[in-house]
Design a protein around this motif. Structure first.
Motif, PDB file in Angstrom:
ATOM      1  N   THR A   1      63.797  25.851  57.156  1.00  4.36           N
ATOM      2  CA  THR A   1      64.934  24.915  57.752  1.00  4.36           C
ATOM      3  C   THR A   1      65.594  25.991  56.251  1.00  4.36           C
ATOM      4  OG1 THR A   1      64.901  23.093  56.166  1.00  4.36           O
ATOM      5  CG2 THR A   1      65.219  23.022  58.288  1.00  4.36           C
ATOM      6  N   ILE A   2      65.321  26.383  55.105  1.00  7.33           N
ATOM      7  CA  ILE A   2      65.472  27.282  54.074  1.00  7.33           C
ATOM      8  C   ILE A   2      66.218  28.486  54.603  1.00  7.33           C
ATOM      9  CG2 ILE A   2      63.206  28.227  53.369  1.00  7.33           C
ATOM     10  CD1 ILE A   2      64.244  28.112  50.466  1.00  7.33           C
ATOM     11  N   SER A   3      67.149  28.505  54.034  1.00  7.05           N
ATOM     12  CA  SER A   3      67.264  29.930  54.525  1.00  7.05           C
ATOM     13  C   SER A   3      67.286  31.662  53.499  1.00  7.05           C
ATOM     14  CB  SER A   3      68.991  29.840  54.534  1.00  7.05           C
ATOM     15  OG  SER A   3      69.606  30.510  52.899  1.00  7.05           O
TER      16      SER A   3
ATOM     17  N   LYS B   1      66.168  31.978  44.780  1.00  3.56           N
ATOM     18  CA  LYS B   1      65.875  31.619  44.628  1.00  3.56           C
ATOM     19  C   LYS B   1      64.583  31.296  44.069  1.00  3.56           C
ATOM     20  CE  LYS B   1      69.030  27.437  45.339  1.00  3.56           C
ATOM     21  NZ  LYS B   1      69.715  26.685  46.150  1.00  3.56           N
TER      22      LYS B   1
ATOM     23  N   ASP C   1      68.925  31.830  50.698  1.00  3.26           N
ATOM     24  CA  ASP C   1      67.892  31.137  49.230  1.00  3.26           C
ATOM     25  C   ASP C   1      66.698  31.496  49.184  1.00  3.26           C
ATOM     26  OD1 ASP C   1      69.684  29.168  49.041  1.00  3.26           O
ATOM     27  OD2 ASP C   1      68.836  28.087  50.609  1.00  3.26           O
ATOM     28  N   ILE C   2      65.670  31.463  49.978  1.00  5.95           N
ATOM     29  CA  ILE C   2      64.598  32.673  49.464  1.00  5.95           C
ATOM     30  C   ILE C   2      64.918  33.567  47.709  1.00  5.95           C
ATOM     31  CG2 ILE C   2      62.518  34.112  50.459  1.00  5.95           C
ATOM     32  CD1 ILE C   2      62.866  32.360  52.765  1.00  5.95           C
TER      33      ILE C   2
ATOM     34  N   MET D   1      60.959  23.078  55.139  1.00  5.05           N
ATOM     35  CA  MET D   1      60.595  24.443  54.833  1.00  5.05           C
ATOM     36  C   MET D   1      61.758  25.194  55.792  1.00  5.05           C
ATOM     37  SD  MET D   1      57.193  24.887  52.410  1.00  5.05           S
ATOM     38  CE  MET D   1      57.574  26.196  50.844  1.00  5.05           C
TER      39      MET D   1
END
Lengths: 213, 223, 379
Positions: free
Chosen positions: A3-5, A12, A8-9, A1
């Protein structure tokens, strides 16, 4: 988790929380206005005037109770969920609006009211045509303060299950996901600033013709 | 009743948390006064700069406290430490203090300043002996607003590692322990009132009796 | 002494001068009143003397020193300054306000205390009662008294006063003016005084500077301004009732008639007979301390009765006036009591002479005539 950019947060996950947050804020703010303005007006009427300073003093003290505690108290009374959150937010947003309504009406020059009565206006006409329009800038300033308070407190209301941007902030804090915290906090800050500026500009536009000097 | 029982049974813990709460806001208010008072005095004659600074202050003021903490902890220099909490509190104090210093200094009756320099006071003396003492009530009001606000805002700092009265509330939420929440909430409210009263007392001692109950010399709006 | 040499002030190059090429000399110990319509440059001129406003051109000397060559603050410490809004420091007590300049000058505490108490007494405020009060506990007139005391604290030889009595009611103003004139009689300061009120100018000024559009129109004694205004502007500014204003200005002693015979209350009747034979009618009767008792009309008595026990024919004057009253006061009394003669007495009741209605009339018309002739010759 982890690693999510951030991008993206933002694209999305954030929109859903933004909408939920807005919903909380708008509902509570509107209810607060609907309760606080008439209450404020009532407190400036002749028969209630003597109580107004006491009522405001009590509300002022209540405002000293931190938002966190208000939210927590409603958790215990009404349980978890959106309804207790909205009740807590509404109550927390009442004071600035009521306070400014009272101040706005009491600040009007007595001669103006006397002149209005002198030309034959009824009490109701004086209220709607003179007092409320003249007090409007200050009432809106109260709504402005209240909106900012509610945006901030709505984030805390996540602790009793309100959802919204607070969910991202607390998720980040409890699970060591600083990106979530950052995005949630920034969005929440931006929303507060937008509300603040919106009411500020609205006030300028609405009242530029009869600003009391 | 159970609330009072809880209070008595946990008096040691509560005393410690109250003390921590008090220390945090004390550090923050001292720093805030030093920084923002200086800024207010420096910008007093520059309208454009002052509008800019006060604008920044009012934007900071509208940032929700949980957001402020959330943003600060993600900055590596601050992180989960007292630095974040103190910084947030100092930032919130910017608007009330800077604005009141600036407004108060500029609202001092021009004829009094003219009389002062007309009598031969140099600029430093006019500022120190006349302008600042006359501005003091309004400046003090700004500091009071900042301090009372800090007491409340500090409670949320428990989520970024502070131990203070907010801890009673946050733990009360997770344990659904009403008495804990009530004790925490009431103590914070009481502290806000107490701090305000202490400030009122200091203000009375500090400000010339010639200025009591008088709006004649200074426009008190904006405090 | 204050001297302005070719002083000008331009605020913006394009606009005209606020003050242009002004020359003015205020003698030591005198009051110079600058008067004129608003915007005439009188206040600007005043403020240039203590450099609250910097002159654009020319030189200003205070006691023969060029003000531009001195540090403005040191200069101001030596010049008393009183303004219309007073500008008392609200956070200082009355005592602290008065002590401001002595403290800046580093006087010793005791000297300051003595001086402040002395000054408060001079301006008519009891130190016991007022020293510890704050300005917001004082009336407008009291504030202005403190303002004057504060300006005189360090005993400056020169004082600048900008409409000092402008903010108080007419009765208080009159009172403050009179008191200030009394103080000035003793203190003999060199004073520049600004007002827009010509009556105040005539009352307060040893000399009046009438200004218009930044220029000095006429600089002269109040008498000369009233009797021979230099041009239409001055004439209009002084007002059509200037003859009455002259009366206000002149003291009764200017035309005091001391020629009437005076007799003491215990005079022998023979003396009276002699006076009657000489054709005297109105005789003033005094007591042995020269104080006024009354008068007798000899002719009527001699015609009908003997002069033995003449004292029962003494009549009292219906009204008397003080020797420092103006001719206007005298006229008012004459009209009020319907008489043509009023005796003038000193403060302790000693007889000084008589003012007579006809003498006032002829004095005024003579003054006008001579001055008009002079005007025609000159102009």
């Amino acid at each position: 988790m982890e690693t999510i950019s951030i991008f993206d947060i933002l694209t999305k996950e954030a929109p859903e929380h933004i909408l939920q947050h807005l919903k909380l804020v708008l509902i509570s703010l509107n209810i607060a206005i609907l309760i606080a303005v008439p209450t404020g007006v009532l407190l400036t009427r002749k028969s209630f005037k003597k109580y107004s300073s006491k009522v405001i003093a009590v509300l002022n003290t209540a405002q000293g109770v931190p938002s966190l505690a208000i939210v927590a108290i409603f958790l215990n009374i009404l349980g978890i969920g959106i309804v207790p959150s909205i009740v807590a937010l509404t109550l927390y947003g009442l004071l600035p609006i009521a306070q400014n309504t009272v101040a706005g009406i009491n600040n009007i020059n007595y001669e103006v009211i006397e002149a209005a009565k002198g030309v034959g206006m009824s009490d109701k006409q004086v209220l709607y045509k003179i007092e409320l329009p003249l007090a409007l800038p200050i009432i809106i300033a109260g709504i402005q303060t209240s909106s900012v308070l509610i945006v901030g407190t709505a984030a805390i209301a996540e602790l009793i299950g309100a959802g919204g941007l607070g969910r991202m902030i607390f998720l980040g804090i409890t699970h060591f996901l600083p990106k979530y915290t950052l995005v949630g906090a920034l969005l929440c800050a931006v929303m507060a600033i937008i509300f603040d500026q919106f009411f500020r500009i609205l006030n300028i536009k609405l009242t530029r013709n009869y600003k009391q000097t | 009743m159970s609330t009072i029982k809880y209070f008595i049974n946990n008096i040691n813990k509560i005393t410690e948390l109250t003390y921590e709460h008090f220390i945090l806001i004390s550090i923050a208010i001292v720093l805030a006064v030093i920084i923002w008072f200086t800024v207010g005095v420096v910008i007093r004659n520059n309208n454009k700069l002052a509008n800019g600074v006060i604008g920044v202050g009012s934007i900071i003021m509208s940032i929700p406290s949980i957001s402020m903490y959330g943003i600060l902890v993600t900055i590596p220099f601050f992180g989960l430490s007292r630095k974040s909490a103190v910084t947030a509190l100092v930032l919130y104090a910017m608007l009330p203090i800077v604005r009141n210093v600036y407004v108060a200094l500029n609202e001092v009756d021009k004829s009094i300043l003219e009389a002062a320099s007309g009598m031969g006071m140099n600029k430093k003396n006019v500022l120190l002996k006349v302008q600042l003492p006359l501005a003091l009530p309004v400046i003090f009001a700004g500091v009071r607003v900042a301090l009372v606000m800090m007491v409340g805002v500090a409670t949320l700092a428990v989520y970024i590692g502070e131990r203070n009265l907010g801890r009673l509330i946050s733990q009360g939420i997770t344990r659904t322990h009403t008495d804990m929440v009530l004790v925490g909430g009431i103590l914070v409210a009481l502290m806000a009132i107490l701090v305000d009263m202490i400030m009122a007392f200091i203000q009375k001692k500090l400000i010339s009796p010639g200025l009591h109950n008088s709006n004649e010399y200074i426009n008190q709006e904006g405090c | 002494m204050i001297r302005l040499k070719n002083v000008s002030k331009y605020y913006k190059k394009k606009e005209g001068a606020a003050v242009s090429n002004l020359n003015l000399h205020v003698e030591e110990g005198k009051i110079c009143v600058m008067v004129g319509p608003s915007g005439c440059g009188k206040t600007t001129t005043l403020k240039m003397i203590n450099r609250i406003i910097e002159p654009s051109d020319g030189n200003i000397y205070v006691n023969d020193k060029n003000v531009m060559e001195q540090n403005p603050n040191e200069l101001r410490l030596k010049i008393g300054y009183v303004i219309q809004k007073i500008g008392l420091f609200p956070h200082y007590t009355v005592y602290e306000n008065v002590a401001t300049v002595p403290k800046l000058l580093g006087w010793k505490e005791e000297k300051i205390r003595n001086r402040a108490n002395e000054l408060l007494k001079i301006v008519g405020l009891s130190p016991q009662e007022y020293a510890k009060k704050y300005p917001n506990q004082l009336s407008g007139g009291q504030k202005q008294r403190v303002g004057v005391a504060r300006a005189m604290a360090a005993n400056p030889p020169v004082m600048l006063m900008d409409e000092p009595f402008g903010a108080v009611d007419p009765i208080t103003r009159n009172q403050l003016q009179n008191e200030f004139l009394k103080i000035q009689k003793k203190m003999k300061k060199t004073i520049c005084f600004v007002t827009h009120d010509i009556d105040e100018a005539i009352k307060m000024g040893d000399k009046i500077a009438i200004m218009c559009d930044g220029k000095l129109v006429q600089y002269d004694t109040p008498e000369n301004i009233l009797f021979s205004p230099k041009n239409e502007f001055v004439e209009e500014f002084v007002g059509s009732d200037r003859a009455l204003k002259v009366l206000n200005l002149l003291k009764v002693d200017t035309i005091l008639d001391t020629s009437l015979p005076k007799i003491s209350i215990d005079t022998d009747s023979d003396v009276l007979k002699k006076l009657a034979l000489k054709g005297q009618d109105h005789v003033v009767v005094l007591d042995d301390e020269e104080k006024l008792v009354g008068y007798i009309k000899l002719r009527k008595i001699v015609e009908r009765r003997s002069l033995e026990k003449w004292d029962k024919y003494i009549k009292r004057y219906v009204s008397t006036i003080d020797e420092d009253s103006s001719l206007k006061n005298a006229m008012v009394s004459m009209l009020q009591f319907d008489v043509f003669n009023i005796p003038v007495i000193s403060e302790n009741g000693v007889y000084k002479g008589i003012v007579n209605f006809n003498m006032i009339k002829s004095y005024i018309s003579e003054e006008y005539e001579t001055n008009n002739i002079v005007d025609k010759v000159v102009g």
